[in-house]
Design an enzyme around this catalytic site. Structure first.
Site, PDB file in Angstrom:
ATOM      1  N   LEU A 152       0.844  -1.201   0.000  1.00 49.18           N
ATOM      2  CA  LEU A 152       0.000   0.000   0.000  1.00 49.18           C
ATOM      3  C   LEU A 152       0.881   1.254   0.000  1.00 49.18           C
ATOM      4  CD1 LEU A 152      -3.141   0.309  -0.022  1.00 49.18           C
ATOM      5  CD2 LEU A 152      -2.892   1.164   2.310  1.00 49.18           C
ATOM      6  N   GLY A 153       1.703   1.357  -1.050  1.00 49.29           N
ATOM      7  CA  GLY A 153       2.467   2.572  -1.270  1.00 49.29           C
ATOM      8  C   GLY A 153       1.658   3.543  -2.109  1.00 49.29           C
ATOM      9  N   ARG A 154       2.352   4.392  -2.862  1.00 51.76           N
ATOM     10  CA  ARG A 154       1.658   5.402  -3.677  1.00 51.76           C
ATOM     11  C   ARG A 154       0.714   4.755  -4.675  1.00 51.76           C
ATOM     12  NH1 ARG A 154       7.174   6.802  -3.543  1.00 51.76           N
ATOM     13  NH2 ARG A 154       7.659   8.810  -2.582  1.00 51.76           N
ATOM     14  N   ILE A 155       1.208   3.736  -5.386  1.00 50.32           N
ATOM     15  CA  ILE A 155       0.379   3.084  -6.407  1.00 50.32           C
ATOM     16  C   ILE A 155      -0.709   2.248  -5.748  1.00 50.32           C
ATOM     17  CG2 ILE A 155       0.410   1.362  -8.249  1.00 50.32           C
ATOM     18  CD1 ILE A 155       3.239   2.428  -8.963  1.00 50.32           C
ATOM     19  N   ARG A 175       4.695  -4.608   5.284  1.00 49.78           N
ATOM     20  CA  ARG A 175       5.523  -5.065   6.393  1.00 49.78           C
ATOM     21  C   ARG A 175       4.990  -4.540   7.725  1.00 49.78           C
ATOM     22  NH1 ARG A 175      11.365  -3.415   4.196  1.00 49.78           N
ATOM     23  NH2 ARG A 175      10.058  -1.756   3.352  1.00 49.78           N
ATOM     24  N   ILE A 230       0.772  -5.758 -11.390  1.00 46.19           N
ATOM     25  CA  ILE A 230       1.289  -4.610 -12.134  1.00 46.19           C
ATOM     26  C   ILE A 230       2.589  -4.111 -11.508  1.00 46.19           C
ATOM     27  CG2 ILE A 230      -0.843  -3.810 -13.219  1.00 46.19           C
ATOM     28  CD1 ILE A 230       0.447  -2.438  -9.872  1.00 46.19           C
ATOM     29  N   ARG A 232       6.155  -6.192 -10.204  1.00 53.23           N
ATOM     30  CA  ARG A 232       7.325  -6.824 -10.782  1.00 53.23           C
ATOM     31  C   ARG A 232       7.043  -8.308 -10.948  1.00 53.23           C
ATOM     32  NH1 ARG A 232       8.513  -2.737 -12.434  1.00 53.23           N
ATOM     33  NH2 ARG A 232      10.402  -1.479 -12.165  1.00 53.23           N
ATOM     34  N   ASP A 256       0.755  -7.745 -16.181  1.00 49.28           N
ATOM     35  CA  ASP A 256       1.458  -6.761 -17.005  1.00 49.28           C
ATOM     36  C   ASP A 256       2.966  -6.955 -16.927  1.00 49.28           C
ATOM     37  OD1 ASP A 256       1.552  -4.381 -18.700  1.00 49.28           O
ATOM     38  OD2 ASP A 256       2.315  -3.323 -16.942  1.00 49.28           O
ATOM     39  N   GLU A 261      11.042 -11.037 -18.662  1.00 50.95           N
ATOM     40  CA  GLU A 261      10.560 -10.214 -19.777  1.00 50.95           C
ATOM     41  C   GLU A 261      11.643 -10.039 -20.849  1.00 50.95           C
ATOM     42  OE1 GLU A 261       9.062  -6.499 -18.321  1.00 50.95           O
ATOM     43  OE2 GLU A 261       7.732  -7.454 -16.890  1.00 50.95           O
ATOM     44  N   HIS A 279       3.830  -5.160 -20.378  1.00 49.61           N
ATOM     45  CA  HIS A 279       4.434  -4.187 -19.449  1.00 49.61           C
ATOM     46  C   HIS A 279       4.151  -2.752 -19.914  1.00 49.61           C
ATOM     47  CE1 HIS A 279       7.898  -3.637 -16.340  1.00 49.61           C
ATOM     48  NE2 HIS A 279       6.989  -2.683 -16.222  1.00 49.61           N
TER      49      HIS A 279
END
Length: 313
Positions: A152-155, A175, A230, A232, A256, A261, A279
């Site tokens: 639950l960071g910015r994205i 965490r 979305i 890694r 994505d 890759e 991606h």
């Protein structure tokens, strides 16, 4: 005299043009033998710029003994050896925030597509199955369902806000709990997956999260659950995901990003309950331009003031 800057990998053409105007820019990707070039000329460069895909590992940092600044055109830092940069006193700039909305939009695109079968339905029509009287199977509604967000960071927060627009209940696993959000916290990823109808991965990559989503987490998500990634590709054990999809142990996946890759595990290509994107979460004109502006701004700021605009350290 212009500062010498090494470019690793292709960037937005407008960014490459702006870099070439301001700096003595050298495209490493044009060298037939990059290692030999670095051995001869690595000491010439004080600046370095690359996409998040290429980053700057310890070997690259060692090959540039006079390097003072790294500009990463992206938000992912798992391909950058931050410890090596910090030990050398090298500034590291990157481009967070400017891509949050487009990446979150893509997460919801994948969530809706895999739940309702949008891409599979498109293939159904194009094959002529509908015209021949075929009946496309029912999808799953997302309204009112439970979405669990890993990271639950910015994205992750941007994804949560969008999910609430579909009246979805949101919980997350980090965490540690985040103080200023209204969403429920699950202390373990297993508990989050057990609770969720949709598990959305928005965490950082790198060794700490490698294969965090593997067989046990997929089994906790269950045969009615969907996975969306979305973040890694390394976060998901792709072979375990393939087995879970083939055996009906989860309902579907929207991806994505991938472990290797641009290669995709071949078995995934054969499944109609998987949506595969190349991606492209940040791949809009507006976001890529904003990323380019900040990447260039980080270099400009460092050479003008000794500090990047947005630091990863």
């Amino acid at each position: 005299m212009k500062e010498r800057v090494l470019q690793n990998g292709r960037l937005l053409p407008a960014l490459e043009a702006a870099l070439a105007q301001r700096y003595d820019l050298h495209p490493l990707w044009q060298e037939r033998d990059p290692q030999a070039f670095l051995a001869r000329h690595g000491a010439d460069f004080r600046g370095y710029i690359a996409s998040a895909r290429y980053g700057a590992d310890a070997a690259m940092i060692r090959a540039l003994p006079n390097l003072r600044v790294i500009s990463v055109n992206g938000v992912g830092l798992d391909a950058v050896d931050l410890a090596a940069a910090r030990a050398r006193g090298i500034a590291v700039g990157y481009t967070p925030d400017v891509l949050n909305d487009c990446v979150a939009d893509t997460a919801l695109l994948l969530l809706l597509d895999v739940a309702r079968g949008g891409s599979a339905a498109d293939r159904f029509v194009r094959r002529g199955d509908w015209a021949r009287g075929g009946q496309f199977p029912l999808g799953s509604s997302v309204h009112g369902k439970r979405v669990g967000i890993l990271g639950l960071g910015r994205i992750g927060r941007a994804i949560a806000r969008r999910a609430q627009g579909f009246d979805m209940e949101v919980r997350y696993h980090n965490r540690r709990p985040v103080a200023d959000v209204p969403y429920g916290y699950e202390a373990t990823l297993h508990a989050l997956a057990s609770w969720a109808d949709f598990l959305v991965i928005a965490s950082a990559g790198g060794p700490p999260t490698r294969h965090l989503v593997a067989e046990a987490i997929l089994d906790a998500l269950g045969p009615q659950g969907f996975l969306v990634n979305i973040a890694r590709g390394s976060v998901v054990d792709e072979q375990a995901l393939l087995a879970a999809l083939q055996q009906g142990r989860i309902a579907g996946a929207g991806l994505d990003v991938y472990e290797d890759e641009p290669a995709v595990t071949p078995g995934l290509l054969a499944l109609d309950n998987v949506v595969l994107l190349p991606h492209i979460a940040s791949a809009t004109h507006e976001t890529r331009q904003a990323m380019a502006d900040l990447s260039l701004g980080n270099l400009d700021a460092f050479f003008a003031t000794g500090a990047v605009q947005v630091s990863a350290l």
